[in-house]
Design an enzyme around this catalytic site. Structure first.
Site, PDB file in Angstrom:
ATOM      1  N   SER A  98      37.006  37.555  47.836  1.00 36.40           N
ATOM      2  CA  SER A  98      36.112  38.086  46.804  1.00 36.40           C
ATOM      3  C   SER A  98      34.741  37.428  46.918  1.00 36.40           C
ATOM      4  CB  SER A  98      36.733  37.792  45.433  1.00 36.40           C
ATOM      5  OG  SER A  98      35.860  38.193  44.420  1.00 36.40           O
TER       6      SER A  98
ATOM      7  N   CYS B 148      40.132  34.450  33.818  1.00 33.97           N
ATOM      8  CA  CYS B 148      40.710  35.763  33.516  1.00 33.97           C
ATOM      9  C   CYS B 148      41.622  35.704  32.307  1.00 33.97           C
ATOM     10  CB  CYS B 148      41.525  36.278  34.682  1.00 33.97           C
ATOM     11  SG  CYS B 148      40.830  35.861  36.232  1.00 33.97           S
TER      12      CYS B 148
ATOM     13  N   GLY C  26      38.713  40.612  44.526  1.00 34.29           N
ATOM     14  CA  GLY C  26      40.026  40.002  44.712  1.00 34.29           C
ATOM     15  C   GLY C  26      41.154  40.777  44.041  1.00 34.29           C
ATOM     16  N   THR C  27      40.897  41.267  42.856  1.00 35.53           N
ATOM     17  CA  THR C  27      41.964  41.972  42.124  1.00 35.53           C
ATOM     18  C   THR C  27      42.382  43.234  42.885  1.00 35.53           C
ATOM     19  OG1 THR C  27      41.115  41.100  40.061  1.00 35.53           O
ATOM     20  CG2 THR C  27      42.541  43.039  39.901  1.00 35.53           C
TER      21      THR C  27
ATOM     22  N   GLN D 229      40.246  31.644  46.544  1.00 39.84           N
ATOM     23  CA  GLN D 229      39.706  30.315  46.206  1.00 39.84           C
ATOM     24  C   GLN D 229      39.651  29.396  47.425  1.00 39.84           C
ATOM     25  OE1 GLN D 229      38.400  29.385  43.332  1.00 39.84           O
ATOM     26  NE2 GLN D 229      39.109  30.999  41.956  1.00 39.84           N
TER      27      GLN D 229
ATOM     28  N   HIS E 244      32.143  37.051  44.950  1.00 38.86           N
ATOM     29  CA  HIS E 244      31.469  36.245  43.909  1.00 38.86           C
ATOM     30  C   HIS E 244      31.973  34.810  43.841  1.00 38.86           C
ATOM     31  CE1 HIS E 244      34.390  36.382  40.382  1.00 38.86           C
ATOM     32  NE2 HIS E 244      34.914  37.319  41.147  1.00 38.86           N
TER      33      HIS E 244
ATOM     34  N   THR F 211      32.949  55.929  47.485  1.00 39.97           N
ATOM     35  CA  THR F 211      31.676  55.640  48.157  1.00 39.97           C
ATOM     36  C   THR F 211      31.454  54.133  48.189  1.00 39.97           C
ATOM     37  OG1 THR F 211      30.807  57.748  47.437  1.00 39.97           O
ATOM     38  CG2 THR F 211      29.181  56.082  48.085  1.00 39.97           C
TER      39      THR F 211
ATOM     40  N   ASN G   3      44.091  28.797  41.745  1.00 39.74           N
ATOM     41  CA  ASN G   3      42.830  28.844  41.010  1.00 39.74           C
ATOM     42  C   ASN G   3      42.811  27.962  39.766  1.00 39.74           C
ATOM     43  OD1 ASN G   3      44.776  31.049  40.464  1.00 39.74           O
ATOM     44  ND2 ASN G   3      43.479  31.401  38.693  1.00 39.74           N
TER      45      ASN G   3
HETATM   46  C1  LIG Z   1      43.121  33.281  43.357  1.00 37.90           C
HETATM   47  C2  LIG Z   1      42.410  34.478  42.811  1.00 37.90           C
HETATM   48  N1  LIG Z   1      42.807  35.704  43.171  1.00 37.90           N
HETATM   49  C3  LIG Z   1      42.204  36.813  42.710  1.00 37.90           C
HETATM   50  C4  LIG Z   1      41.134  36.725  41.856  1.00 37.90           C
HETATM   51  C5  LIG Z   1      40.481  37.989  41.370  1.00 37.90           C
HETATM   52  O1  LIG Z   1      39.260  38.172  42.004  1.00 37.90           O
HETATM   53  P1  LIG Z   1      38.138  39.157  41.408  1.00 37.90           P
HETATM   54  O2  LIG Z   1      37.522  38.424  40.263  1.00 37.90           O
HETATM   55  O3  LIG Z   1      37.186  39.360  42.534  1.00 37.90           O
HETATM   56  O4  LIG Z   1      38.831  40.402  41.015  1.00 37.90           O
HETATM   57  C6  LIG Z   1      40.677  35.466  41.444  1.00 37.90           C
HETATM   58  C7  LIG Z   1      39.569  35.338  40.494  1.00 37.90           C
HETATM   59  O5  LIG Z   1      39.435  34.342  39.802  1.00 37.90           O
HETATM   60  C8  LIG Z   1      41.327  34.303  41.939  1.00 37.90           C
HETATM   61  O6  LIG Z   1      40.943  33.084  41.581  1.00 37.90           O
END
Ligand SMILES: Cc1ncc(COP(=O)(O)O)c(C=O)c1O
Length: 380
Positions: free
Chosen positions: A199, A324, A69-70, A178, A201, A237, A149
């Site tokens: 994302s 985070c 996600g990031t 989310q 996970h 890769t 989130n």
């Molecule tokens: C709304 C949202 N965006 C982005 C992310 C970031 O995702 P990742 O952990 O895969 O980098 C998160 C992770 O908690 C999230 O909740």
């Protein structure tokens, strides 16, 4: 052990793990290699892309793999800024975005881009009229997340899509990390959405892998340059095993989608009702227009991290408002944007549920919470 921190991350599905292990063991080629082993790896990756595209009912050319996600959020914001800077230098994000969006926008502001923040009301929802008032002729991107989130509001993506139909050149990005498999797709992937971030996970896939939806015809500069993988859009890769496992996890999650929200919503509803009986508890997450799996609340006078650790001693795992930022011990940015008083915001914690959670776990959580409530009340 009771795991109520599913918005931070979910347990990998055993079949997704199996796919990951088997792919890692059996597929040794680099998907870019010209020989058979490379072709085999590439074929698997393209199958995964097709599968994901099929689930979202989009073209495989609109799915691009990332590390999560990031990276997806960074790519869309910075990639838009780079690709469209000759058209304009103005971006709009909501006041309750994940740091992957808000910090990226801040970095772009430091580089000379102008960033406007669309405010939210006291329940946390973006006001579409106020967002509309921020649009200028230099605006190149609007970024609003689908499900917050920290508190779980479902933002009005459909209404923003309607608004942006009048501004066809503006890129519309939705962080749907989310939202996918938690709330119906029409709430986060409308015809007007140009980019969306996902994302693995968060839906029982492996960590460190994700994808973006990129509507065909839109311009986006690469964030990662190098060997030219992903048709020159995202060098590096590819994480073939992670991608295969992600597609598997998504398919499994989607298959279960029909029963999931109702079960999880029932748990959340009961938990909310019971927590509201405690005089010093404030619940921030509602039911209507909120995701079924996120419940944010505060126990007045007790800092969020104190509550997290007290529950941890009983093997109950929740988090301060987001995994985070929880180590930085700052107050929740979402609650701050919702105008929640600072002392209450620092007490906020998040319970995030999943279909594997049970009513018995919720009951157990409430018994332990009740004990802690009495203990903390005595101390206070
Ligand atoms: C709304 C949202 N965006 C982005 C992310 C970031 O995702 P990742 O952990 O895969 O980098 C998160 C992770 O908690 C999230 O909740």
């Amino acid at each position: 052990m009771i795991y109520f921190d599913n918005s931070a991350t979910t347990a990998i599905h055993p079949l997704a793990l199996d796919a990951y292990v088997k792919t890692s063991q059996k597929i040794m080629g680099n998907p870019s290699s010209l020989h058979d082993l490379g072709t085999q790896a590439n074929r698997l990756m393209q199958q995964a892309r097709k599968q994901i595209a099929g689930i979202l009912a989009v073209s495989p050319h609109e799915i691009w793999f990332t590390s999560g996600g990031t990276e997806g959020d960074n790519w869309v914001l910075k990639g838009t800024a780079l690709a469209k800077k000759s058209f304009g230098n103005h971006l709009i994000i909501s006041a309750v975005e994940h740091p992957a969006v808000s910090e990226t926008a801040q970095q772009l502001a430091e580089l000379g881009f102008e960033v406007s923040i669309a405010p939210v009301n006291k329940e946390g929802f973006v006001d579409v009229d106020q967002l509309a008032a921020l649009i200028r002729k230099e605006t190149i991107l609007v970024s609003v997340m689908a499900v917050n989130n920290e508190v779980g509001m479902i933002q009005p993506i459909q209404a923003i899509s309607e608004l942006l139909k009048n501004y066809p050149k503006i890129h519309f990005h939705v962080d749907a990390v989310q939202a996918i498999v938690k709330v119906p797709q029409e709430l986060w992937l409308t015809e007007r959405v140009d980019f969306a971030t996902f994302s693995a996970h968060k839906f029982h896939g492996p960590r460190g892998v994700g994808f973006i939806y990129w509507r065909e015809g839109r311009k986006l500069a690469p964030l990662m340059t190098g060997g030219g993988q992903e048709e020159n859009h995202r060098s590096g890769t590819e994480n073939v095993a992670g991608i295969v496992a992600m597609a598997k996890a998504l398919r499994l999650a989607v298959e279960k989608k029909a029963e999931r929200p109702a079960h999880v919503a029932k748990l959340k509803e009961y938990l909310t009702e019971e927590l509201q009986k405690f005089a010093k508890v404030t619940v921030f997450s509602g039911a209507e227009n909120f995701a079924p799996h996120i419940l944010c609340f505060a126990l007045q006078g007790i800092r969020g991290e104190v509550m997290v650790h007290a529950l941890e001693e009983k093997q109950i795992y929740i988090s301060t408002t987001s995994a985070c930022s929880s180590r930085s011990k700052t107050e929740s940015s979402t609650l701050h944007a919702m105008n929640v008083a600072g002392n209450l915001a620092t007490s906020a914690v998040r319970v995030s549920l999943d279909e594997s959670n049970t009513m018995a776990e919720v009951e157990q959580f409430l018994i332990i919470f009740n004990q802690l409530y009495r203990k903390f009340s005595k101390v206070n």
